[in-house]
Structures are given as structure tokens and as C-alpha cells.
Enzyme design. Structure first.
Site, PDB file in Angstrom:
ATOM      1  N   LYS A 114      12.903  66.313  85.426  1.00 34.22           N
ATOM      2  CA  LYS A 114      11.806  66.495  86.379  1.00 34.22           C
ATOM      3  C   LYS A 114      12.306  66.606  87.811  1.00 34.22           C
ATOM      4  O   LYS A 114      11.751  67.348  88.620  1.00 34.22           O
ATOM      5  CB  LYS A 114      10.805  65.345  86.253  1.00 34.22           C
ATOM      6  CG  LYS A 114      10.014  65.375  84.955  1.00 34.22           C
ATOM      7  CD  LYS A 114       8.975  64.275  84.908  1.00 34.22           C
ATOM      8  CE  LYS A 114       8.167  64.357  83.608  1.00 34.22           C
ATOM      9  NZ  LYS A 114       7.124  63.322  83.540  1.00 34.22           N
ATOM     10  N   LYS A 206       7.931  73.908  74.692  1.00 32.09           N
ATOM     11  CA  LYS A 206       6.776  73.163  74.238  1.00 32.09           C
ATOM     12  C   LYS A 206       5.515  73.653  74.946  1.00 32.09           C
ATOM     13  O   LYS A 206       5.576  74.184  76.064  1.00 32.09           O
ATOM     14  CB  LYS A 206       6.960  71.659  74.462  1.00 32.09           C
ATOM     15  CG  LYS A 206       6.919  71.187  75.896  1.00 32.09           C
ATOM     16  CD  LYS A 206       7.040  69.665  75.943  1.00 32.09           C
ATOM     17  CE  LYS A 206       6.902  69.138  77.370  1.00 32.09           C
ATOM     18  NZ  LYS A 206       6.955  67.657  77.413  1.00 32.09           N
ATOM     19  N   LYS A 209       0.789  72.626  80.205  1.00 37.63           N
ATOM     20  CA  LYS A 209      -0.196  73.090  81.184  1.00 37.63           C
ATOM     21  C   LYS A 209       0.448  73.825  82.360  1.00 37.63           C
ATOM     22  O   LYS A 209      -0.226  74.484  83.132  1.00 37.63           O
ATOM     23  CB  LYS A 209      -1.020  71.906  81.711  1.00 37.63           C
ATOM     24  CG  LYS A 209      -0.194  70.699  82.113  1.00 37.63           C
ATOM     25  CD  LYS A 209      -1.079  69.513  82.448  1.00 37.63           C
ATOM     26  CE  LYS A 209      -0.282  68.217  82.564  1.00 37.63           C
ATOM     27  NZ  LYS A 209       0.022  67.639  81.257  1.00 37.63           N
TER      28      LYS A 209
END
Length: 343
Positions: A114, A206, A209
Site C-alpha cells: 500500500k 483480485k 473497487k
């Protein structure tokens, strides 16, 4: 010390819920109500490790709680609440920040993924995220957590923190009248195969959103026509479906769509291929679309009803927080005594 079978799990309100959240997590919560005391949290404190618009954070918090209920989690049997209503989560997290080691945190691959190359610019909260997750679980002395692959490393850290706390404060724990460990060594719960849903446009990624293409993700609030459209336009190859699972090797998009069908129909992949083996996507995609709509539409409708009734949702979350607090406060009081805080 003997620990009661208790489950804790939560989902972060940082975007609209999608099919991956449902198949990978929420659907697995429901059967655990029959075997464990179950605590299901909307982890809104985790969400703000990356900046969130406050209005979106509130909306997503209600949507996740509504999804739990719409999927079959019973508020009278399970505790459903949002994390920030129980302040002991933050208090125990700070204590665990002082138990955990920097080296442990630095090895967390999710933080590396991240933060990327700009790790010095991200929030301290993002770095300490796993310590808060450990506090979420151990505040209730949860013995089991149904986690996906992406959270297994964090659960290992939770176990390490519990072991170190139990070791470092062994004398003080004994003085509290506790025989053995104070915190359990939480286990991963096996609740059937965890479905890792992939993007409908790229089987190597995967479902997310944040994907650039809206057609790659099926959202829980999507209507029937939109679900069917996204499945119809999903990326596939030119070959027919094989008759057994081994034949899907190397066919990522095919494997993903068959896996979604298997998960939604509660069948094995081989059972699905026993029905559709040898047939093309012109047959399989409409069947998958019909199945997805039949399973997801009732959940979406109930979610919309619940989200529209803020009074009912506030009551459920408030009641859940009260019940969660009733478990957390006595445990936190013992922790304060163990570490030497004067009250």
C-alpha cells in the site's frame, strides 16, 4: 486459562462492497453463529489510515452493517457494531504498539504494497494498522478469526503480540488470579474454501473497487441488469469449458468465473464442470448471470431497505456497541492492572 469459543471479524468501510467481499468474508460469517459467540465489526478506525471523506465513511459504515444483516447475520445472535463506538479498541492498540517490535511491523507485506515507494509520506496509522487489528481481536479474547489469505500475516502478528504480552507480564497475570495465558493464541478458522474473486477483466488481479474499469467489479448494490451486463462482458478465452478442474490450469479468467459459479451455488468446481463441461461461454455466462442475480438481488434489496432506515441501523449498531463494551471493559480493566496503570 480456558477461553470460550468466540469469533471476531470485521470489514473496513473504505468503498462500496463487492462480490469479493461477500464470497470471501461476509457469507462465511453466517454459519459461525451456530458454533461460536460471534462479534462482527465495521472497522471504521482502520478506514481512516488512508484519508476518507467523512460523508462516505458514514455511508459505507451503514452499508457494511446492512450487508452483514442482509446476508444472514442475526443481530440478536451476533454482536454487530462499528469499532469507533468502543474506545477500548484504541486503548489496547496503544498498549500493543508498545509490545510489538518495529521489525515485526516492517515485515508486513500489506504495508509495503500500500505504501509503495512513498512509504515516508503515508500515515503512521497505516504502519501501525496490524497492531490495531490485534487489539480488535484480543480485546474480546477471540479464539478464532475467519480470515482470507491477505490477512493471514496480520493474524500471525496478532499471535506474536499475544505471546509476548503473556510472556512479558507473566508475573502480573498470575497476580490477577489468571492461570496460564491472559490472551488466547487466536487460530484461523476453517469455514470452507475462501473464495478469492478476481477481476472480471483480468484474472490475474483480485476484484477491487479501485479497478480502472467499472465492468471488472460486481458491487453488492448493483441491479440485476447491470450484474448480467458485467458477466456477459467478462473476459474469457475461446475454448470450451473442461470436464474437470485440472483443465482450468492456466486459464485464469475461466477459473475465476467457474469459481464464482461454484461458490454461489455451494458446489465444487468439479460438480460445476460436470454440468457445463464441453459447453461454451454462450451457455455458461447466461447461467452464471441468472444464478448471480438470484443470489445477490435479495441481499441488495434488503441492504437498500436497511440503509434507508437510519433509525433502525443506529439502534442495531448502538445495541451491538453496548454488548461489545460489556465484554471489552472488564478485559481492559484487567489489562490496565497488569501493565501497572493507576486508576
Amino acid at each position: 486459562m480456558t477461553f470460550s469459543p468466540r469469533v471476531f471479524s470485521g470489514i473496513k468501510p473504505s468503498g462500496d462492497l463487492h462480490l469479493g467481499n461477500y464470497l470471501g468474508a461476509i457469507r462465511r460469517f453466517v454459519p459461525l453463529q451456530d458454533t461460536h459467540e460471534t462479534i462482527y465489526c465495521v472497522v471504521d478506525m482502520h478506514a481512516i489510515t488512508v484519508w476518507q471523506d467523512p460523508a462516505d465513511l458514514k455511508r459505507w459504515t451503514y452499508e457494511i452493517a446492512a450487508a452483514y444483516i442482509a446476508a444472514g447475520v442475526d443481530p440478536s445472535r451476533s454482536i454487530i457494531f462499528n469499532q469507533s463506538q468502543v474506545v477500548e479498541h484504541a486503548e489496547l492498540s496503544w498498549i500493543f504498539n508498545c509490545v510489538a517490535r518495529m521489525g515485526w511491523m516492517s515485515r508486513m507485506t500489506q504495508f509495503k504494497d500500500k505504501a509503495g515507494e512513498n512509504s515516508e509520506a503515508v500515515s503512521l496509522g497505516l504502519f501501525a494498522y496490524p497492531s490495531l487489528m490485534a487489539a480488535d481481536i484480543l480485546l474480546y479474547k477471540a479464539t478464532g478469526v475467519p480470515v482470507g489469505e491477505d490477512q493471514k500475516q496480520h493474524l500471525e502478528l496478532t499471535r506474536d503480540i499475544a505471546k509476548k504480552f503473556n510472556h512479558d507480564f507473566k508475573k502480573q497475570i498470575k497476580a490477577q488470579g489468571v492461570k496460564g495465558d491472559f490472551f488466547p493464541i487466536t487460530e484461523t478458522l476453517a469455514t470452507g474454501p475462501a473464495m478469492r474473486v478476481k477481476s472480471l477483466k483480468d484474472g490475474s488481479k483480485k476484484m477491487s473497487k479501485s479497478d480502472a474499469s467499472d465492468l471488472s467489479t460486481i458491487y453488492m448494490m448493483d441491479g440485476a441488469d447491470l450484474i448480467a451486463k458485467k458477466i456477459k462482458r467478462a473476459t474469457t478465452d475461446a475454448d470450451a469449458l473442461p470436464s474437470e478442474a485440472a483443465g482450468l490450469s492456466g486459464r485464469l479468467e475461466a477459473e475465476n468465473l467457474v469459481g464464482i459459479y461454484a461458490a454461489l451455488s455451494n458446489q465444487s468446481v468439479d460438480e460445476v464442470l460436470g454440468e457445463f463441461g464441453g459447453q461454451g461461454w454462450g451457455v455458461f455466462k447466461p447461467a452464471l448471470a441468472e444464478l448471480a442475480v438470484s443470489k445477490l438481488s435479495p441481499i441488495a434489496e434488503e441492504m437498500k431497505r436497511l440503509v434507508a432506515d437510519r433509525g433502525e441501523m443506529d439502534k442495531i449498531l448502538r445495541d451491538g456497541a453496548d454488548r461489545a463494551r460489556a465484554i471489552a471493559q472488564p478485559i481492559m480493566a484487567e489489562v490496565r492492572n497488569i501493565v501497572g496503570f493507576v486508576r
